[in-house]
Design a protein around this motif. Structure first.
Motif, PDB file in Angstrom:
ATOM      1  N   PRO A   1      41.855  41.185  27.744  1.00 21.46           N
ATOM      2  CA  PRO A   1      41.733  40.110  27.050  1.00 21.46           C
ATOM      3  C   PRO A   1      42.398  38.691  27.632  1.00 21.46           C
ATOM      4  CG  PRO A   1      42.275  41.716  25.362  1.00 21.46           C
ATOM      5  CD  PRO A   1      42.537  42.208  26.995  1.00 21.46           C
ATOM      6  N   PHE A   2      43.478  39.077  28.508  1.00 22.43           N
ATOM      7  CA  PHE A   2      44.189  37.986  29.059  1.00 22.43           C
ATOM      8  C   PHE A   2      43.387  37.312  30.401  1.00 22.43           C
ATOM      9  CE2 PHE A   2      47.284  40.219  26.794  1.00 22.43           C
ATOM     10  CZ  PHE A   2      48.042  39.239  26.201  1.00 22.43           C
TER      11      PHE A   2
ATOM     12  N   ILE B   1      45.594  49.007  29.868  1.00 18.31           N
ATOM     13  CA  ILE B   1      44.428  48.484  30.484  1.00 18.31           C
ATOM     14  C   ILE B   1      43.605  47.649  29.418  1.00 18.31           C
ATOM     15  CG2 ILE B   1      42.542  48.716  31.979  1.00 18.31           C
ATOM     16  CD1 ILE B   1      44.942  49.355  33.150  1.00 18.31           C
ATOM     17  N   ILE B   2      43.180  48.028  28.040  1.00 15.41           N
ATOM     18  CA  ILE B   2      42.551  47.560  27.318  1.00 15.41           C
ATOM     19  C   ILE B   2      43.384  46.226  26.822  1.00 15.41           C
ATOM     20  CG2 ILE B   2      41.838  47.567  25.031  1.00 15.41           C
ATOM     21  CD1 ILE B   2      40.941  50.344  25.463  1.00 15.41           C
TER      22      ILE B   2
ATOM     23  N   PRO C   1      39.365  32.897  39.217  1.00 15.82           N
ATOM     24  CA  PRO C   1      38.513  33.873  39.096  1.00 15.82           C
ATOM     25  C   PRO C   1      38.622  35.313  39.662  1.00 15.82           C
ATOM     26  CG  PRO C   1      37.454  31.733  38.846  1.00 15.82           C
ATOM     27  CD  PRO C   1      38.819  31.690  39.657  1.00 15.82           C
ATOM     28  N   VAL C   2      38.564  35.056  41.037  1.00 21.68           N
ATOM     29  CA  VAL C   2      38.534  36.226  42.178  1.00 21.68           C
ATOM     30  C   VAL C   2      39.713  37.011  42.044  1.00 21.68           C
ATOM     31  CG1 VAL C   2      39.160  34.736  43.948  1.00 21.68           C
ATOM     32  CG2 VAL C   2      37.836  36.994  44.319  1.00 21.68           C
TER      33      VAL C   2
ATOM     34  N   GLY D   1      42.663  41.541  40.864  1.00 22.67           N
ATOM     35  CA  GLY D   1      43.670  41.902  40.313  1.00 22.67           C
ATOM     36  C   GLY D   1      43.826  43.190  39.128  1.00 22.67           C
ATOM     37  N   LEU D   2      42.651  42.907  38.494  1.00 24.56           N
ATOM     38  CA  LEU D   2      42.498  43.844  37.319  1.00 24.56           C
ATOM     39  C   LEU D   2      41.778  45.058  38.037  1.00 24.56           C
ATOM     40  CD1 LEU D   2      42.182  44.465  34.374  1.00 24.56           C
ATOM     41  CD2 LEU D   2      39.819  43.592  34.392  1.00 24.56           C
TER      42      LEU D   2
END
Length: 302
Positions: A285-286, A280-281, A196-197, A202-203
């Motif tokens: 979702p991944f 980025i969009i 999760p982190v 990363g995003l």
């Protein structure tokens, strides 16, 4: 619906107000994007006459063709892709390793190091000293100017450290009994539990690399090393000059100019926003299933 009528009058009012507020917030986010979409796919000449809100009046791809007509757009895209992938992976890995070391309560001087790291979040040296530092390190005009200075983030390190502190120590103790060393514990135990982190950091890191135009504009002079964001920013600057010319023209002169062009600064700007935002969009979702959990890091303690 039946559950709604079972609520008290105060609870019904509270729920209705919440729905209205949430709907308003959603519209405040969605409607501007619809306007960007409409202007991006509408001819610039027609859009300058006004009346374009949420759907194009006339469909066209000319604005996007103009964006991709730049001779070095493929090279710029490659630079952006390289810095985003390499910069994100290396930054997440190295920051996580540093946070794992600093989360140990037995680390000598751990509190002192955390104080120094936190201090860097409060004060910066400024753009000119930063440029001098990069120049002395021979990083300017190289691809590594995008990656090395951003390897570590104090904020990301604190988030990683907070998450690692919530992992029960018994997992590490069990791994040590099985003969794992610190590196093995980090790679085989800590990192798999930290998805999760990792997804959140990363995003955010990838978005920062992808959207950064400042570094390429101020620290890189070679056109072949400029990322897509910098290239598109330069195109927008020239497009804005075109728009200013149109705005300064009055009456029939303005419409004569509009008749001679199909692309204006505003339409090109909207097409540029679409080009920058869409990758980025696609990625979001991944990582969405980890994102909701990751953003709550540090909000609960055992």
């Amino acid at each position: 619906m039946n559950d709604f009528y079972k609520l008290s009058a105060g609870e019904r009012i509270f729920r209705v107000v919440n729905i209205i507020i949430i709907t308003f917030l959603c519209l405040s986010v969605i409607l501007p994007f619809l306007n960007i979409f409409a202007l991006a796919f509408n001819p610039g000449k027609d859009a300058e006459r006004g009346g374009i809100y949420f759907l194009p009046r006339m469909w066209t791809m000319e604005n996007f063709k103009k964006v991709f007509e730049a001779s070095n757009i493929a090279t710029a895209f490659g630079v952006s892709l390289f810095r985003t992938i390499v910069g994100t992976i290396s930054s997440v890995l190295l920051t996580a390793m540093a946070a794992y070391a600093l989360k140990s309560k037995t680390l000598p001087g751990g509190k002192f190091f955390m104080m120094i790291i936190f201090f860097t979040m409060l004060f910066g040296g400024g753009t000119i000293p930063f440029y001098m530092l990069l120049s002395n390190l021979h990083l300017t005009n190289t691809i590594w100017v995008y990656i090395i200075p951003s390897l570590y983030s104090a904020w990301n390190l604190i988030i990683f450290r907070t998450f690692f502190q919530q992992i029960h120590p018994s997992l590490e103790e069990s791994a040590r009994i099985d003969g794992y060393n610190d590196l093995s514990i980090f790679m085989r135990v800590i990192m798999p539990l930290s998805r999760p982190v990792i997804a959140v950091i990363g995003l955010f890191t990838a978005v920062g690399h992808w959207n950064d135009w400042f570094t390429g504009a101020f620290f890189v002079r070679k056109a072949s090393l400029r990322p897509m964001s910098t290239l598109l920013q330069e195109m927008l600057t020239s497009a804005e000059a075109m728009r200013d010319t149109l705005n300064q023209a009055a009456g029939s002169t303005r419409y004569q100019l509009l008749d001679k062009i199909q692309i204006t600064g505003n339409s090109l700007k909207m097409a540029t926003i679409i080009v920058v935002v869409v990758p980025i969009i696609i990625i979001y979702p991944f990582v969405q299933r980890y994102f909701a959990k990751g953003v709550m890091i540090g909000s609960m303690k055992e």
